[in-house]
Design an enzyme around this catalytic site. Structure first.
Site, PDB file in Angstrom:
ATOM      1  N   HIS A 100      33.850  45.670 -10.649  1.00 54.43           N
ATOM      2  CA  HIS A 100      35.029  46.303 -10.047  1.00 54.43           C
ATOM      3  C   HIS A 100      34.829  47.742  -9.579  1.00 54.43           C
ATOM      4  CE1 HIS A 100      35.585  48.271 -13.941  1.00 54.43           C
ATOM      5  NE2 HIS A 100      36.353  49.123 -13.310  1.00 54.43           N
TER       6      HIS A 100
HETATM    7  C1  UD1 Z   1      40.617  51.790 -12.464  1.00 51.21           C
HETATM    8  C2  UD1 Z   1      39.873  53.012 -13.004  1.00 51.21           C
HETATM    9  C3  UD1 Z   1      38.605  52.566 -13.722  1.00 51.21           C
HETATM   10  C4  UD1 Z   1      38.901  51.478 -14.746  1.00 51.21           C
HETATM   11  C5  UD1 Z   1      39.642  50.331 -14.046  1.00 51.21           C
HETATM   12  C6  UD1 Z   1      39.959  49.207 -14.990  1.00 51.21           C
HETATM   13  C7  UD1 Z   1      40.207  54.973 -11.571  1.00 51.21           C
HETATM   14  C8  UD1 Z   1      39.550  55.896 -10.644  1.00 51.21           C
HETATM   15  N1  UD1 Z   1      39.476  53.908 -11.940  1.00 51.21           N
HETATM   16  O1  UD1 Z   1      39.813  51.208 -11.446  1.00 51.21           O
HETATM   17  O2  UD1 Z   1      38.038  53.680 -14.392  1.00 51.21           O
HETATM   18  O3  UD1 Z   1      37.678  50.978 -15.280  1.00 51.21           O
HETATM   19  O4  UD1 Z   1      40.840  50.858 -13.491  1.00 51.21           O
HETATM   20  O5  UD1 Z   1      40.556  48.142 -14.310  1.00 51.21           O
HETATM   21  O6  UD1 Z   1      41.325  55.201 -11.979  1.00 51.21           O
HETATM   22  N2  UD1 Z   1      45.232  46.430  -7.813  1.00 51.21           N
HETATM   23  C9  UD1 Z   1      45.996  45.285  -7.819  1.00 51.21           C
HETATM   24  N3  UD1 Z   1      46.793  45.051  -8.885  1.00 51.21           N
HETATM   25  C10 UD1 Z   1      46.851  45.886  -9.945  1.00 51.21           C
HETATM   26  C11 UD1 Z   1      46.064  47.042  -9.916  1.00 51.21           C
HETATM   27  C12 UD1 Z   1      45.243  47.302  -8.854  1.00 51.21           C
HETATM   28  O7  UD1 Z   1      45.965  44.488  -6.904  1.00 51.21           O
HETATM   29  O8  UD1 Z   1      47.593  45.628 -10.895  1.00 51.21           O
HETATM   30  C13 UD1 Z   1      44.334  46.710  -6.679  1.00 51.21           C
HETATM   31  C14 UD1 Z   1      44.729  47.944  -5.910  1.00 51.21           C
HETATM   32  O9  UD1 Z   1      45.413  47.589  -4.786  1.00 51.21           O
HETATM   33  C15 UD1 Z   1      43.415  48.611  -5.561  1.00 51.21           C
HETATM   34  C16 UD1 Z   1      42.426  48.002  -6.501  1.00 51.21           C
HETATM   35  O10 UD1 Z   1      43.050  46.972  -7.201  1.00 51.21           O
HETATM   36  O11 UD1 Z   1      42.996  48.280  -4.267  1.00 51.21           O
HETATM   37  C17 UD1 Z   1      41.856  49.006  -7.431  1.00 51.21           C
HETATM   38  O12 UD1 Z   1      42.827  49.618  -8.242  1.00 51.21           O
HETATM   39  P1  UD1 Z   1      42.640  51.149  -8.681  1.00 51.21           P
HETATM   40  O13 UD1 Z   1      43.786  51.546  -9.502  1.00 51.21           O
HETATM   41  O14 UD1 Z   1      42.308  51.951  -7.508  1.00 51.21           O
HETATM   42  O15 UD1 Z   1      41.337  51.254  -9.558  1.00 51.21           O
HETATM   43  P2  UD1 Z   1      40.478  50.222 -10.374  1.00 51.21           P
HETATM   44  O16 UD1 Z   1      39.369  49.735  -9.523  1.00 51.21           O
HETATM   45  O17 UD1 Z   1      41.321  49.203 -11.060  1.00 51.21           O
END
Ligand code: UD1
Length: 355
Positions: free
Chosen positions: A206
């Site tokens: 991820h």
């Molecule tokens: C975040 C943390 C990371 C942690 C990870 C665990 C940061 C910089 N990174 O990364 O340290 O290891 O969480 O999961 O904060 N999305 C969904 N549904 C959700 C949540 C997110 O679809 O419930 C999608 C969002 O649209 C986004 C992507 O997932 O495009 C990533 O979400 P984001 O919060 O940016 O960071 P993570 O990659 O989850």
């Protein structure tokens, strides 16, 4: 004490659980603010249900934004709620955008800030998580370090005065959950097939550095798909999104895909696996605690103890032969670099002493 915990992403709900139990058991008031960084049922609510956590007192519902906008929305959104609450500690967890956003709000409102998982470093300043950690540590009044190495990092940065070595709260939960899944198998996803314990690898991907560049992501997925052992890929929303964008098929070759799991499902899946391939920080430790070997698809790790003790190998360029690697004999160890399962108690002790 009145403690305000700010959480927003999956690993933080997991760290929240043992802290909440200890705070409540000692009669402290625990207020929970959710930033809404993770909002899917499977990324958030399932953990509140599984760990009997109360509904957060506030949800900012920031949702998906780019990094700067997300941090800004969190820090601005928390300012007023922070001002309205006289708290002994604002407690932030780990390294996410929610961690830094809340730390900035605590700084602006001049409230005492405690950072759980302080001092953890990858020394890769290109990682958003590394920036989040370093900046949060700089602002914190109480630094709760999970490992000796993390404590040493804080000493090296001149932050030792406010640092306490407490162990890792993920160990508390992982050890407890292992006992639970050993006595009662959690209900597994419908497409989870019962196979012999040694016949599959668990995989997760991820990190931005692995998912946001199409050719890198394709390299990783091809590598997993080529494995001669079944690979059960638990798909994070970021991976699903980027795979769709780059038109990469996730369920090809040896790969079988699964929706994000609950914590107990994950511990069960990992405990019965032959090995783990991941870029997650938390999972590297959980594998170690469960005695499962790990391959980390990164150049560096925040948990070098797992590598030094022979249970984790960094493989940023997907070079290892997975079947061969996981068939090796791994030397059992009784080393406990992440504590013995009492980190939440020690963290609350430190908050009590310093409040
Ligand atoms: C975040 C943390 C990371 C942690 C990870 C665990 C940061 C910089 N990174 O990364 O340290 O290891 O969480 O999961 O904060 N999305 C969904 N549904 C959700 C949540 C997110 O679809 O419930 C999608 C969002 O649209 C986004 C992507 O997932 O495009 C990533 O979400 P984001 O919060 O940016 O960071 P993570 O990659 O989850």
């Amino acid at each position: 004490m009145r403690v305000v915990s700010v959480v927003g992403a999956r690993p933080q709900f997991i760290k929240l659980a043992p802290i909440h139990r200890v705070l409540v058991a000692r009669g402290h008031e625990h207020i929970i603010f959710h930033t809404g960084q993770h909002y899917d049922q499977a990324m958030s609510q399932v953990f509140f249900d599984e760990f009997d956590l109360p509904t957060p007192d506030l949800n900012l519902n920031v949702g998906s934004l780019d990094r700067e906008a997300q941090i800004d929305a969190i820090s601005k959104g928390l300012e007023l709620p922070f001002t309205d609450i006289e708290s002994d500690w604002i407690l932030v967890y780990g390294d996410t955008n929610s961690t830094l956003g809340a730390a900035l709000a605590a700084e602006r409102t001049d409230l005492p800030l405690a950072h759980l998982e302080a001092g953890v470093r990858s020394f890769n300043h290109k990682m958003p998580e590394e920036l989040n950690r370093v900046l949060t540590d700089q602002m914190s009044d109480l630094l709760l370090a999970p490992t000796k190495i993390a404590f040493k990092n804080l000493q090296n940065e001149g932050l030792a005065t406010n640092a306490h070595l407490v162990g890792d709260v993920m160990t508390d939960l992982c050890l407890m959950s292992k006992q639970r899944v050993l006595t009662k198998k959690p209900s597994m996803p419908e497409n989870w097939r019962n196979t012999d314990s040694d016949s599959y690898i668990v995989a997760t991907v991820h990190r931005e550095s692995n998912t946001d560049d199409g050719s890198k992501l394709r390299e990783i997925i091809d590598y997993l798909a080529r494995s001669s052992v079944d690979v059960r890929l638990i798909v994070h929303p970021r991976l699903r999104d980027r795979a769709k964008k780059f038109e990469i098929k996730l369920d090809s070759g040896s790969l079988k895909i699964f929706e994000p799991m609950t914590y107990l499902q994950l511990i069960y899946a990992l405990h019965h696996s032959k090995g783990l391939v991941t870029d997650s920080g938390g999972l590297q430790k959980e594998a170690f605690l469960l005695g499962v070997p790990c391959v980390t698809l990164r150049n560096e790790t925040e948990w070098p103890e797992t590598v030094e003790l022979g249970w984790n190998e960094l493989d940023p360029n997907c070079n290892l032969d997975l079947e061969k690697y996981f068939s090796k004999i791994f030397e059992p160890t009784d080393a406990c670099p992440f504590g013995v399962g009492n980190a939440a108690k020690l963290a609350v002790d430190a908050m009590e002493i310093r409040s």
